[in-house]
Design an enzyme around this catalytic site. Structure first.
Site, mmCIF file in Angstrom:
data_model
loop_
_atom_site.group_PDB
_atom_site.id
_atom_site.type_symbol
_atom_site.label_atom_id
_atom_site.label_comp_id
_atom_site.label_asym_id
_atom_site.label_seq_id
_atom_site.Cartn_x
_atom_site.Cartn_y
_atom_site.Cartn_z
ATOM 1 N N ASN A 102 5.000 -31.667 -16.580
ATOM 2 C CA ASN A 102 4.599 -32.117 -15.253
ATOM 3 C C ASN A 102 4.772 -30.954 -14.282
ATOM 4 O O ASN A 102 5.890 -30.616 -13.900
ATOM 5 C CB ASN A 102 5.466 -33.310 -14.834
ATOM 6 C CG ASN A 102 5.150 -33.791 -13.425
ATOM 7 O OD1 ASN A 102 4.147 -33.414 -12.825
ATOM 8 N ND2 ASN A 102 6.011 -34.628 -12.884
ATOM 9 N N LYS A 145 3.892 -30.815 -11.216
ATOM 10 C CA LYS A 145 4.122 -31.260 -9.840
ATOM 11 C C LYS A 145 3.223 -30.464 -8.881
ATOM 12 O O LYS A 145 2.081 -30.163 -9.231
ATOM 13 C CB LYS A 145 5.605 -31.172 -9.492
ATOM 14 C CG LYS A 145 6.476 -31.932 -10.507
ATOM 15 C CD LYS A 145 7.908 -32.046 -10.099
ATOM 16 C CE LYS A 145 8.690 -32.802 -11.165
ATOM 17 N NZ LYS A 145 10.094 -33.058 -10.758
ATOM 18 N N HIS A 167 6.122 -41.926 -11.387
ATOM 19 C CA HIS A 167 7.190 -40.933 -11.301
ATOM 20 C C HIS A 167 8.077 -41.261 -10.104
ATOM 21 O O HIS A 167 7.599 -41.754 -9.076
ATOM 22 C CB HIS A 167 6.597 -39.525 -11.159
ATOM 23 C CG HIS A 167 7.604 -38.446 -11.364
ATOM 24 N ND1 HIS A 167 8.471 -38.042 -10.375
ATOM 25 C CD2 HIS A 167 7.885 -37.673 -12.448
ATOM 26 C CE1 HIS A 167 9.244 -37.075 -10.834
ATOM 27 N NE2 HIS A 167 8.915 -36.834 -12.086
ATOM 28 N N GLU A 208 9.281 -39.546 -7.871
ATOM 29 C CA GLU A 208 8.868 -38.888 -6.623
ATOM 30 C C GLU A 208 7.721 -39.642 -5.968
ATOM 31 O O GLU A 208 7.553 -39.575 -4.746
ATOM 32 C CB GLU A 208 8.501 -37.430 -6.912
ATOM 33 C CG GLU A 208 9.718 -36.593 -7.283
ATOM 34 C CD GLU A 208 9.406 -35.331 -8.068
ATOM 35 O OE1 GLU A 208 10.366 -34.660 -8.466
ATOM 36 O OE2 GLU A 208 8.212 -35.038 -8.297
ATOM 37 N N GLU A 246 13.438 -41.068 -16.946
ATOM 38 C CA GLU A 246 13.910 -39.927 -16.163
ATOM 39 C C GLU A 246 14.942 -40.401 -15.146
ATOM 40 O O GLU A 246 14.573 -40.951 -14.102
ATOM 41 C CB GLU A 246 12.752 -39.253 -15.417
ATOM 42 C CG GLU A 246 11.810 -38.473 -16.285
ATOM 43 C CD GLU A 246 10.956 -37.521 -15.449
ATOM 44 O OE1 GLU A 246 10.902 -36.335 -15.772
ATOM 45 O OE2 GLU A 246 10.370 -37.979 -14.459
ATOM 46 N N GLY A 266 15.339 -31.994 -11.694
ATOM 47 C CA GLY A 266 15.394 -30.763 -10.915
ATOM 48 C C GLY A 266 16.775 -30.367 -10.443
ATOM 49 O O GLY A 266 16.918 -29.428 -9.660
ATOM 50 N N SER A 310 15.678 -32.344 -16.127
ATOM 51 C CA SER A 310 16.348 -31.072 -16.416
ATOM 52 C C SER A 310 16.349 -30.739 -17.906
ATOM 53 O O SER A 310 17.326 -30.222 -18.447
ATOM 54 C CB SER A 310 17.776 -31.069 -15.866
ATOM 55 O OG SER A 310 17.767 -31.141 -14.447
ATOM 56 N N GLY A 337 9.737 -30.850 -16.423
ATOM 57 C CA GLY A 337 9.338 -30.426 -15.094
ATOM 58 C C GLY A 337 9.246 -28.922 -14.984
ATOM 59 O O GLY A 337 8.331 -28.299 -15.523
ATOM 60 N N GLY A 338 10.215 -28.318 -14.304
ATOM 61 C CA GLY A 338 10.144 -26.895 -13.990
ATOM 62 C C GLY A 338 9.956 -25.984 -15.180
ATOM 63 O O GLY A 338 9.244 -24.976 -15.099
#
Length: 252
Positions: free
Chosen positions: A12, A14, A99, A101, A168, A174, A213, A234-235
């Site tokens: 993802n 984002k 999600h 967010e 999640e 994050g 994470s 994610g990241g």
């Protein structure tokens, strides 16, 4: 990792990525060799501005492309929104819905997410339904109640096609924090039991991803947990080497 379910690692991105980011996807495609592709599915979900470019680049390769959200309606006066049909028309195969967010930042309810999952199926897309508790909810001992409610109300009663559920924990997204493997096993086990009770044998075939994470250093440990069938990343998915290392961790 649960039994015979083929793992899925979904990235993802984002609100990250410009046209130059196609080079990251190219590197993922080039290093996703036949041996790895034979053991794990890869999905990259870039921002909407890159969907068509990514889908075009991935055409004929094993990496699938997905979107990060969709509107529940087919078309209409919804400025700034994108329908599931538009996502499919861009060449994508999947869409993330629910999600945290989106739930928190856009006020999306379980009913909204359920409608989006139905829209994904309507357009021939794979919905990835996200669930997870906040830190306050975990500290209050409400994790299973929250997650089970989200699964019950965000996933439609009838499954006309495949669906993926991603757990999640909101507090782990994050932050660099992750729940213990025991915590993950407890939640994923509860989700699996809920799905089997609701859908029978079909509930056994739904892939359950862990997200929050996930990185190369913890992927193998997390992916070894029973009823974890892959990861929503994610990241780390913004870097080809890290994303592929996580995918390899699924095959340990």
């Amino acid at each position: 990792m649960a039994g015979n379910l083929r793992p899925l690692v979904a990235g993802n991105w984002k609100m990250n990525g410009l046209k130059a980011s196609t080079e990251v996807l190219r590197a993922i495609i080039n290093d996703y060799d036949a041996a790895l592709a034979g053991r794990v599915d890869l999905l990259v979900c870039p921002p909407a501005t890159l969907l068509t470019a990514f889908a075009d680049l991935a055409q004929g390769h094993r990496v699938a492309i997905g979107a990060q959200d969709c509107h529940s309606e087919l078309a209409g006066a919804f400025t700034g929104d994108i329908s599931a049909e538009m996502i499919a028309d861009a060449g994508a195969a999947a869409v993330i819905v629910g999600h945290s967010e989106r739930r928190a930042g856009h006020g999306e309810s379980d009913a909204d997410i359920c409608a989006k999952a139905k829209a994904a199926w309507r357009a021939g897309l794979l919905p990835i339904v996200c669930v997870g508790e906040t830190r306050a909810q975990r500290d209050a001992g409400q994790t299973l109640a929250v997650v089970e409610r989200q699964v019950a109300q965000s996933v439609p009663d009838t499954l006309p096609a495949d669906v993926v559920i991603a757990y999640e924990p909101v507090w782990a997204i994050g932050t660099g924090l992750t729940p213990t493997t025991g915590d993950v096993a407890e939640v994923h086990g509860a989700i699996r039991r809920q799905l089997v009770a609701r859908y029978g044998g079909q509930g056994e075939s739904i892939r359950l991803l862990y997200g929050g994470s996930v990185k190369p250093s913890n992927a193998a440990e997390l992916m070894a947990v029973e009823h974890v069938n892959g990861a929503l990343v994610g990241g780390a998915s913004l870097f080809a080497a890290d994303f592929l290392a996580i995918a390899r961790g699924c095959c340990g």
